[in-house]
Design an enzyme around this catalytic site. Structure first.
Site, PDB file in Angstrom:
ATOM      1  N   TYR A  43     -73.346 107.001   7.250  1.00 38.59           N
ATOM      2  CA  TYR A  43     -73.773 105.885   8.502  1.00 38.59           C
ATOM      3  C   TYR A  43     -74.742 105.222   9.128  1.00 38.59           C
ATOM      4  O   TYR A  43     -75.785 105.514   8.826  1.00 38.59           O
ATOM      5  CB  TYR A  43     -73.955 107.349   9.717  1.00 38.59           C
ATOM      6  CG  TYR A  43     -72.445 107.801  10.531  1.00 38.59           C
ATOM      7  CD1 TYR A  43     -72.286 106.644  11.352  1.00 38.59           C
ATOM      8  CD2 TYR A  43     -71.721 108.542   9.851  1.00 38.59           C
ATOM      9  CE1 TYR A  43     -71.030 106.861  12.068  1.00 38.59           C
ATOM     10  CE2 TYR A  43     -70.318 108.620  11.125  1.00 38.59           C
ATOM     11  CZ  TYR A  43     -70.131 107.887  11.871  1.00 38.59           C
ATOM     12  OH  TYR A  43     -68.876 107.410  12.552  1.00 38.59           O
ATOM     13  N   GLU A  92     -75.490 103.176  12.695  1.00 37.07           N
ATOM     14  CA  GLU A  92     -74.966 103.207  13.570  1.00 37.07           C
ATOM     15  C   GLU A  92     -76.530 101.929  14.214  1.00 37.07           C
ATOM     16  O   GLU A  92     -77.393 102.034  14.068  1.00 37.07           O
ATOM     17  CB  GLU A  92     -74.341 103.995  15.055  1.00 37.07           C
ATOM     18  CG  GLU A  92     -73.965 104.660  14.151  1.00 37.07           C
ATOM     19  CD  GLU A  92     -72.935 105.637  15.852  1.00 37.07           C
ATOM     20  OE1 GLU A  92     -73.917 105.495  16.376  1.00 37.07           O
ATOM     21  OE2 GLU A  92     -72.077 106.445  16.298  1.00 37.07           O
ATOM     22  N   ASP A 148     -60.601  81.486  17.803  1.00 34.81           N
ATOM     23  CA  ASP A 148     -59.821  82.578  16.671  1.00 34.81           C
ATOM     24  C   ASP A 148     -59.319  81.605  15.119  1.00 34.81           C
ATOM     25  O   ASP A 148     -58.225  80.563  15.391  1.00 34.81           O
ATOM     26  CB  ASP A 148     -59.261  83.040  17.391  1.00 34.81           C
ATOM     27  CG  ASP A 148     -59.003  84.358  17.119  1.00 34.81           C
ATOM     28  OD1 ASP A 148     -59.068  84.221  15.182  1.00 34.81           O
ATOM     29  OD2 ASP A 148     -58.729  85.490  16.791  1.00 34.81           O
ATOM     30  N   THR A 162     -61.337  86.541  10.425  1.00 37.16           N
ATOM     31  CA  THR A 162     -61.295  87.606   9.802  1.00 37.16           C
ATOM     32  C   THR A 162     -61.293  87.185   8.554  1.00 37.16           C
ATOM     33  O   THR A 162     -61.895  86.219   8.416  1.00 37.16           O
ATOM     34  CB  THR A 162     -59.444  88.027   9.587  1.00 37.16           C
ATOM     35  OG1 THR A 162     -58.834  86.803   9.208  1.00 37.16           O
ATOM     36  CG2 THR A 162     -58.902  88.408  10.522  1.00 37.16           C
ATOM     37  N   LYS A 215     -58.309  86.369   4.930  1.00 38.57           N
ATOM     38  CA  LYS A 215     -57.342  85.606   4.884  1.00 38.57           C
ATOM     39  C   LYS A 215     -57.951  84.363   3.767  1.00 38.57           C
ATOM     40  O   LYS A 215     -58.071  84.252   2.819  1.00 38.57           O
ATOM     41  CB  LYS A 215     -56.998  85.199   5.960  1.00 38.57           C
ATOM     42  CG  LYS A 215     -56.207  86.019   6.883  1.00 38.57           C
ATOM     43  CD  LYS A 215     -55.839  86.008   8.599  1.00 38.57           C
ATOM     44  CE  LYS A 215     -54.535  86.819   9.114  1.00 38.57           C
ATOM     45  NZ  LYS A 215     -55.856  87.314   9.834  1.00 38.57           N
ATOM     46  N   ARG A 250     -60.614  93.531   3.437  1.00 37.94           N
ATOM     47  CA  ARG A 250     -59.652  92.972   5.451  1.00 37.94           C
ATOM     48  C   ARG A 250     -61.931  93.153   6.112  1.00 37.94           C
ATOM     49  O   ARG A 250     -62.164  94.401   5.855  1.00 37.94           O
ATOM     50  CB  ARG A 250     -59.246  94.039   5.091  1.00 37.94           C
ATOM     51  CG  ARG A 250     -58.427  94.669   4.436  1.00 37.94           C
ATOM     52  CD  ARG A 250     -57.270  95.813   5.385  1.00 37.94           C
ATOM     53  NE  ARG A 250     -56.358  94.436   5.914  1.00 37.94           N
ATOM     54  CZ  ARG A 250     -55.888  93.272   5.359  1.00 37.94           C
ATOM     55  NH1 ARG A 250     -55.223  93.691   4.452  1.00 37.94           N
ATOM     56  NH2 ARG A 250     -54.976  93.007   6.425  1.00 37.94           N
TER      57      ARG A 250
END
Ligand code: PLP
Length: 424
Positions: A47, A49, A193, A219, A222, A228
């Protein structure tokens, strides 16, 4: 612990499907072994954060170094001043941008989904169309291309707070400089984008949005060929020329506003195993090998488009500048759904896609979207595009003949079986 053979056998089935088939989904790609290794590493246990140096959990010293490398490489790759590598997906990167710049009800001008845009650019079935007030631009009927004079006209009429430039199924280079002129004329924030062509943009093969757009997202999976995930970038304007305020009314740096919109605004703990894999993919994309790859993607797409045009396929805008093309099948009297199913039986994967001014529903559609990023990663070159076009044409022509489709599938399997997933 007993090995979960149910799942591992299915993963093996999927690996076989990927190896034996021809992958033409424009948004997919194959990652390198080292990207895969990082994505499946012990980092998934942690974790973290917060951001490097400012975490809400202990034990983040190693994670901080990894995330900082990912940030630095993303900035170097795109020539950006700011990068946030935490968005879990492209949609979440976009959500953070909207949350930073807009209030619910604000107007956004985006690319119509049925003309090539993305769900997150204002579709009524997506949060972007429900939280904000979307208006759209599309392509010209005659050319299949964006007409920037028309976009200016719509922008002047609608006065959007934000203009979204970018697409999921547009095969032409986007003129971000012109988009900025339009945005400036109506006082809008310009957001690009670049999820689809990011890998080609990073290597200078397509127009660069960074000097012109206030905020850029992509992203990472691609054409960029990473795990991903999502990424937010800014080239300049970090000092917040729009006077955008925090919910408490403070005007802060854009970097700080965007960081807060990702965490804690939209996400909790970052996926540090994916961030490590992003760092590796960005490192790979900085290399000359990736430049050769990106050039080959463009060559393969152009070649495939020209062969399909010669075979009588109606490609929107009559060609491609990037990695994909949108094929309008109305002149072949086939729906996108039928074509997708027939190609699937021949072990060729594509997705059905609306074409501009489509009269069929999104579940049927009149077109297919075809991209070459994944087959290029497998080492296919221009000469192989003849074979690919022949497979596509035969499968669509014989779409109701299951025996023939099975024969094509056998040929496809033999054509692909000895090629590695990652040949670079
Ligand atoms: N933006 C564009 C232009 C896309 O094409 C996509 C995905 O296809 C996304 C955003 C969303 O990415 P994700 O599927 O990671 O949420």
């Amino acid at each position: 612990m007993q090995r979960d053979i149910d799942i591992f056998e299915l993963i093996e089935d999927e690996r076989e499907r990927q190896v034996l088939g021809i992958e033409l989904i424009a948004s997919e790609n194959f990652v390198s072994d080292q990207v895969m290794e990082a994505a499946g590493s012990v980092l998934t246990n942690k974790y973290a954060e917060g951001y490097p140096g400012k975490r809400y959990y202990g034990g983040c010293e190693v994670i901080d170094e990894i995330e900082q490398i990912a940030i630095d490489r993303a900035k170097a790759l795109f020539g950006a001043e700011y990068a946030n590598v935490q968005p879990h997906s492209g949609s979440q990167a976009n959500a953070a941008v909207y949350a930073t710049c807009l209030k619910p009800g604000d107007k956004i001008l985006g690319f119509d989904l049925s003309h090539g845009g993305h769900l997150t650019h204002g579709s009524p079935v997506n949060f972007s169309g429900r939280l904000y007030e979307p208006v759209f631009y599309g392509v010209e009927k005659e050319t299949g291309r964006l007409n920037y004079d028309n976009i200016l006209e719509i922008a002047k009429r609608e006065r959007p707070k934000m203009i979204v430039a970018g697409a999921s199924a547009y095969s032409r280079d986007i003129d971000f400089k012109r988009f900025r002129e339009i945005a400036d004329e109506v006082g809008a924030i310009l957001f690009a984008d670049i999820a689809h062509p990011a890998g080609l943009i990073a290597k200078g093969l397509l127009n660069d949005p960074i000097p012109h757009c206030h905020i850029v997202t992509t992203t990472t999976h691609k054409t960029l060929r990473g795990p991903r995930g999502g990424l937010i970038l800014m080239g300049k304007d970090l000092e917040n020329p729009f006077g955008i305020k925090t919910p408490k009314g403070e005007v802060r740096m854009m970097s700080s506003l965007l960081d807060s919109a990702v965490f804690p605004g939209n996400q909790g703990g970052p996926l540090e195993h994916i961030i490590a894999a992003k760092a590796i993919a960005f490192g790979e994309a900085l290399s000359d090998d990736f430049l050769h790859y990106a050039i080959q993607v463009q060559k393969n797409a152009r070649k495939l488009a020209s062969i399909l045009l010669d075979k009588g396929y109606d490609i929107i805008s009559k060609g491609t500048d990037n990695h994909l093309m949108l094929i309008d099948l109305r002149n072949k009297d086939v729906s996108g759904k039928e074509a997708e199913e027939a190609l699937g039986k021949a072990d060729i994967t594509v997705n059905k896609n609306m074409v501009p001014f489509d009269t069929r529903s999104p579940f049927v559609t009149s077109g297919i979207r075809v991209g070459v990023s994944a087959i290029t990663t497998r080492g296919l070159k221009e000469a192989d595009m003849e074979r690919i076009a022949d497979f596509i044409d035969r499968a669509i022509t014989h779409r109701t003949n299951d025996e023939m489709l099975e024969e094509i599938a056998d040929e496809v399997n033999r054509f692909m079986e000895d090629r590695p997933l990652f040949a670079y």
